[in-house]
Write a protein that holds these residues in place. Structure first.
Motif, PDB file in Angstrom:
ATOM      1  N   LEU A  45       0.814  -1.209   0.000  1.00  0.00           N
ATOM      2  CA  LEU A  45       0.000   0.000   0.000  1.00  0.00           C
ATOM      3  C   LEU A  45       0.853   1.267   0.000  1.00  0.00           C
ATOM      4  O   LEU A  45       1.782   1.392   0.791  1.00  0.00           O
ATOM      5  CB  LEU A  45      -0.845  -0.059   1.274  1.00  0.00           C
ATOM      6  N   VAL A  46       0.501   2.218  -0.874  1.00  0.00           N
ATOM      7  CA  VAL A  46       1.112   3.553  -0.840  1.00  0.00           C
ATOM      8  C   VAL A  46      -0.031   4.537  -0.606  1.00  0.00           C
ATOM      9  O   VAL A  46      -0.924   4.664  -1.452  1.00  0.00           O
ATOM     10  CB  VAL A  46       1.825   3.892  -2.171  1.00  0.00           C
ATOM     11  N   ALA A  47      -0.032   5.185   0.542  1.00  0.00           N
ATOM     12  CA  ALA A  47      -1.144   6.078   0.875  1.00  0.00           C
ATOM     13  C   ALA A  47      -0.726   6.998   2.016  1.00  0.00           C
ATOM     14  O   ALA A  47       0.394   6.898   2.525  1.00  0.00           O
ATOM     15  CB  ALA A  47      -2.372   5.262   1.270  1.00  0.00           C
ATOM     16  N   VAL A  48      -1.648   7.896   2.392  1.00  0.00           N
ATOM     17  CA  VAL A  48      -1.353   8.810   3.499  1.00  0.00           C
ATOM     18  C   VAL A  48      -2.618   9.018   4.325  1.00  0.00           C
ATOM     19  O   VAL A  48      -3.717   9.111   3.782  1.00  0.00           O
ATOM     20  CB  VAL A  48      -0.806  10.164   2.961  1.00  0.00           C
ATOM     21  N   VAL A  49      -2.447   9.055   5.647  1.00  0.00           N
ATOM     22  CA  VAL A  49      -3.554   9.405   6.549  1.00  0.00           C
ATOM     23  C   VAL A  49      -3.036  10.426   7.566  1.00  0.00           C
ATOM     24  O   VAL A  49      -1.825  10.632   7.695  1.00  0.00           O
ATOM     25  CB  VAL A  49      -4.109   8.163   7.306  1.00  0.00           C
ATOM     26  N   GLY A  50      -3.963  11.035   8.302  1.00  0.00           N
ATOM     27  CA  GLY A  50      -3.580  11.946   9.376  1.00  0.00           C
ATOM     28  C   GLY A  50      -3.452  11.177  10.683  1.00  0.00           C
ATOM     29  O   GLY A  50      -3.742   9.974  10.735  1.00  0.00           O
ATOM     30  N   ASP A  51      -3.067  11.918  11.753  1.00  0.00           N
ATOM     31  CA  ASP A  51      -2.921  11.198  13.027  1.00  0.00           C
ATOM     32  C   ASP A  51      -4.271  10.955  13.704  1.00  0.00           C
ATOM     33  O   ASP A  51      -4.328  10.412  14.804  1.00  0.00           O
ATOM     34  CB  ASP A  51      -1.916  11.891  13.963  1.00  0.00           C
ATOM     35  N   ASP A  52      -5.362  11.360  13.026  1.00  0.00           N
ATOM     36  CA  ASP A  52      -6.702  11.041  13.530  1.00  0.00           C
ATOM     37  C   ASP A  52      -7.163   9.654  13.069  1.00  0.00           C
ATOM     38  O   ASP A  52      -8.229   9.189  13.443  1.00  0.00           O
ATOM     39  CB  ASP A  52      -7.720  12.096  13.041  1.00  0.00           C
ATOM     40  N   PHE A  53      -6.354   9.003  12.247  1.00  0.00           N
ATOM     41  CA  PHE A  53      -6.772   7.697  11.712  1.00  0.00           C
ATOM     42  C   PHE A  53      -6.474   6.613  12.745  1.00  0.00           C
ATOM     43  O   PHE A  53      -5.334   6.464  13.174  1.00  0.00           O
ATOM     44  CB  PHE A  53      -6.025   7.422  10.397  1.00  0.00           C
ATOM     45  N   PRO A  54      -7.501   5.849  13.155  1.00  0.00           N
ATOM     46  CA  PRO A  54      -7.296   4.899  14.259  1.00  0.00           C
ATOM     47  C   PRO A  54      -6.275   3.807  13.928  1.00  0.00           C
ATOM     48  O   PRO A  54      -6.290   3.246  12.834  1.00  0.00           O
ATOM     49  CB  PRO A  54      -8.682   4.267  14.450  1.00  0.00           C
ATOM     50  N   GLN A  55      -5.435   3.525  14.918  1.00  0.00           N
ATOM     51  CA  GLN A  55      -4.464   2.441  14.795  1.00  0.00           C
ATOM     52  C   GLN A  55      -5.192   1.123  14.486  1.00  0.00           C
ATOM     53  O   GLN A  55      -4.708   0.288  13.722  1.00  0.00           O
ATOM     54  CB  GLN A  55      -3.678   2.338  16.120  1.00  0.00           C
ATOM     55  N   ALA A  56      -6.403   0.977  15.066  1.00  0.00           N
ATOM     56  CA  ALA A  56      -7.163  -0.263  14.863  1.00  0.00           C
ATOM     57  C   ALA A  56      -7.492  -0.468  13.378  1.00  0.00           C
ATOM     58  O   ALA A  56      -7.521  -1.602  12.894  1.00  0.00           O
ATOM     59  CB  ALA A  56      -8.446  -0.216  15.679  1.00  0.00           C
ATOM     60  N   ASP A  57      -7.730   0.632  12.656  1.00  0.00           N
ATOM     61  CA  ASP A  57      -8.055   0.501  11.229  1.00  0.00           C
ATOM     62  C   ASP A  57      -6.807   0.142  10.411  1.00  0.00           C
ATOM     63  O   ASP A  57      -6.886  -0.570   9.414  1.00  0.00           O
ATOM     64  CB  ASP A  57      -8.689   1.795  10.703  1.00  0.00           C
ATOM     65  N   ILE A  58      -5.648   0.641  10.864  1.00  0.00           N
ATOM     66  CA  ILE A  58      -4.393   0.274  10.177  1.00  0.00           C
ATOM     67  C   ILE A  58      -4.126  -1.224  10.411  1.00  0.00           C
ATOM     68  O   ILE A  58      -3.765  -1.955   9.485  1.00  0.00           O
ATOM     69  CB  ILE A  58      -3.220   1.142  10.673  1.00  0.00           C
ATOM     70  N   LEU A  59      -4.392  -1.632  11.623  1.00  0.00           N
ATOM     71  CA  LEU A  59      -4.227  -3.054  11.979  1.00  0.00           C
ATOM     72  C   LEU A  59      -5.159  -3.926  11.140  1.00  0.00           C
ATOM     73  O   LEU A  59      -4.775  -4.997  10.652  1.00  0.00           O
ATOM     74  CB  LEU A  59      -4.558  -3.217  13.469  1.00  0.00           C
ATOM     75  N   LEU A  60      -6.372  -3.433  10.953  1.00  0.00           N
ATOM     76  CA  LEU A  60      -7.366  -4.161  10.164  1.00  0.00           C
ATOM     77  C   LEU A  60      -6.853  -4.375   8.733  1.00  0.00           C
ATOM     78  O   LEU A  60      -6.950  -5.470   8.169  1.00  0.00           O
ATOM     79  CB  LEU A  60      -8.665  -3.346  10.139  1.00  0.00           C
ATOM     80  N   LEU A  61      -6.245  -3.314   8.181  1.00  0.00           N
ATOM     81  CA  LEU A  61      -5.691  -3.442   6.824  1.00  0.00           C
ATOM     82  C   LEU A  61      -4.560  -4.471   6.812  1.00  0.00           C
ATOM     83  O   LEU A  61      -4.471  -5.309   5.914  1.00  0.00           O
ATOM     84  CB  LEU A  61      -5.171  -2.080   6.323  1.00  0.00           C
ATOM     85  N   GLN A  62      -3.709  -4.391   7.833  1.00  0.00           N
ATOM     86  CA  GLN A  62      -2.577  -5.341   7.912  1.00  0.00           C
ATOM     87  C   GLN A  62      -3.072  -6.775   8.045  1.00  0.00           C
ATOM     88  O   GLN A  62      -2.578  -7.678   7.390  1.00  0.00           O
ATOM     89  CB  GLN A  62      -1.669  -4.982   9.093  1.00  0.00           C
ATOM     90  N   GLU A  63      -4.081  -6.951   8.905  1.00  0.00           N
ATOM     91  CA  GLU A  63      -4.621  -8.303   9.106  1.00  0.00           C
ATOM     92  C   GLU A  63      -5.249  -8.862   7.829  1.00  0.00           C
ATOM     93  O   GLU A  63      -5.412 -10.058   7.679  1.00  0.00           O
ATOM     94  CB  GLU A  63      -5.689  -8.289  10.212  1.00  0.00           C
ATOM     95  N   HIS A  64      -5.628  -7.944   6.934  1.00  0.00           N
ATOM     96  CA  HIS A  64      -6.213  -8.387   5.665  1.00  0.00           C
ATOM     97  C   HIS A  64      -5.210  -8.261   4.528  1.00  0.00           C
ATOM     98  O   HIS A  64      -5.576  -7.938   3.399  1.00  0.00           O
ATOM     99  CB  HIS A  64      -7.498  -7.610   5.374  1.00  0.00           C
ATOM    100  N   GLY A  65      -3.962  -8.492   4.834  1.00  0.00           N
ATOM    101  CA  GLY A  65      -2.979  -8.682   3.772  1.00  0.00           C
ATOM    102  C   GLY A  65      -2.252  -7.445   3.290  1.00  0.00           C
ATOM    103  O   GLY A  65      -1.462  -7.525   2.347  1.00  0.00           O
ATOM    104  N   ALA A  66      -2.499  -6.272   3.912  1.00  0.00           N
ATOM    105  CA  ALA A  66      -1.809  -5.066   3.420  1.00  0.00           C
ATOM    106  C   ALA A  66      -0.430  -4.933   4.060  1.00  0.00           C
ATOM    107  O   ALA A  66      -0.271  -5.126   5.273  1.00  0.00           O
ATOM    108  CB  ALA A  66      -2.636  -3.825   3.718  1.00  0.00           C
ATOM    109  N   ASP A  67       0.552  -4.605   3.220  1.00  0.00           N
ATOM    110  CA  ASP A  67       1.863  -4.181   3.706  1.00  0.00           C
ATOM    111  C   ASP A  67       1.760  -2.660   3.813  1.00  0.00           C
ATOM    112  O   ASP A  67       1.505  -1.982   2.807  1.00  0.00           O
ATOM    113  CB  ASP A  67       2.919  -4.609   2.670  1.00  0.00           C
ATOM    114  N   THR A  68       1.917  -2.119   5.028  1.00  0.00           N
ATOM    115  CA  THR A  68       1.675  -0.681   5.213  1.00  0.00           C
ATOM    116  C   THR A  68       2.977   0.126   5.327  1.00  0.00           C
ATOM    117  O   THR A  68       2.964   1.259   5.797  1.00  0.00           O
ATOM    118  CB  THR A  68       0.794  -0.433   6.461  1.00  0.00           C
ATOM    119  N   GLU A  69       4.075  -0.466   4.868  1.00  0.00           N
ATOM    120  CA  GLU A  69       5.338   0.294   4.944  1.00  0.00           C
ATOM    121  C   GLU A  69       5.231   1.610   4.153  1.00  0.00           C
ATOM    122  O   GLU A  69       5.839   2.611   4.519  1.00  0.00           O
ATOM    123  CB  GLU A  69       6.494  -0.573   4.394  1.00  0.00           C
TER     124      GLU A  69
END
Ligand code: AMP
Length: 315
Positions: A45-69
């Motif tokens: 994934l190549v993207a950008v979010v603010g610091d208002d974006f919940p860590q839980a949602d980033i985790l959700l993406l990771q758990e569903h196969g996203a590489d968030t580097e």
């Protein structure tokens, strides 16, 4: 078969005849990566979010196969926010709010580990940023698929045309194809758009399915995939992105970019999109089983199965 996806990762607020949501996770890249993850992992994934974006949602993406580097988190800034409202028949939608926030000056960073990218999905985003990603990859990917929307035709047409010129497959809806080409006929529109650069064009027609066009010399090939008639449609948000994620995920997994395989990829993408609309937001994409995906693809095949006219026996 490495797949890189760029696009918005967002907060969405949705209103359909069946209800309203507060801010929930959305964004083109979110739907694309969730959908593609049923075919390939990881989805880089190549993207950008603010610091208002919940860590839980980033985790959700990771758990569903996203590489968030390649996902940047901007301190002190707000995530992209989009709000939309659907008509009673769900066939049209009005954008109520588009707050670009972090997307306004997004400078995409491609981690070294993404440089093996063979399949690149440019999800909906400013076309200048989509182009930067192509330019920042050292080697040109084997296949570049781009999705966009009328918003960018209105505010960044020159950039959009410059990016379209660089891609292999463009995916847009019928209204957008007409706006971009100035042609009402979708066949004329497709020919004009393919003259801008892409060798393949997908025109999405919502509940009426999707058309895949390919021009080889003077021959125009067209494939049509219906949309599955569904009993329950709750929320069409993200259907186009889910389609695109399924399409490129299938091509990356099979590593075959022939027209015939693209037809199969269109059916797979359509099957994934048919799940997406059954619940609000990303909900339905979170826990699909391979068996139900395959069963749905079979439903698509059955839907259009015809007995060739030559073998029909007169009564
Ligand atoms: P779709 O229903 O497939 O057209 O996609 C809906 C998603 O696109 C939503 O989750 C939004 O967050 C996202 N979106 C809407 N407008 C834009 C935009 N201008 N740029 C990037 N993403 C957008």
């Amino acid at each position: 078969m490495s797949l890189v996806v760029i696009g918005s990762v967002a907060f969405d607020a949705l209103e359909t005849p069946f209800g309203k949501t507060d801010k929930i996770i959305g964004g083109a890249a979110t739907y694309i990566s969730l959908s593609a993850s049923y075919s390939v992992k990881p989805v880089k994934l190549v993207a950008v979010v603010g610091d208002d974006f919940p860590q839980a949602d980033i985790l959700l993406l990771q758990e569903h196969g996203a590489d968030t580097e390649g996902l940047q988190i901007k301190e002190g800034e707000k995530s992209f926010f989009w709000s939309g409202k659907y008509s009673n028949d769900l066939n049209s939608r009005e954008t109520l709010v588009t707050e670009l926030n972090v997307l306004a000056d997004f400078d995409p960073v491609i981690p070294d580990s993404y440089q093996d990218c063979k399949y690149l999905m440019l999800g909906n985003l400013a076309p200048a940023v989509q182009r930067l990603v192509i330019q920042r990859l050292i080697n040109r990917p084997r296949l570049i698929v781009m999705d966009t929307m009328n918003f960018w035709m209105d505010v960044a047409l020159e950039d959009l045309i410059a990016t379209i010129e660089m891609v292999d497959v463009l995916s847009i809806n019928d209204e957008e194809a007409r706006q971009l080409s100035g042609e009402h006929s979708l066949v004329k529109a497709a020919k004009k758009i393919m003259e801008m650069g892409p060798k393949f064009l997908i025109i999405k027609k919502g509940e009426h399915g999707a058309l895949l066009f390919h021009k080889v010399k003077e021959t125009l090939k067209i494939f049509y995939a219906p949309a599955l008639p569904l009993e329950e449609v709750f929320d069409p948000t993200g259907a186009g992105d889910t389609f695109a994620g399924g399409f490129i995920g299938y091509l990356a997994a099979t590593d075959d970019i022939s027209f015939d395989n693209m037809k199969r990829a269109v059916i797979h993408g359509s099957a994934m999109a048919s799940f997406c609309v059954e619940k609000f937001g990303t909900e339905r994409l979170l826990n699909l089983q391979q068996e139900e995906i395959e069963a749905r693809e079979k439903q698509f095949a059955d839907l259009v199965e015809v007995i060739p006219a030559t073998s029909a026996q007169p009564a």
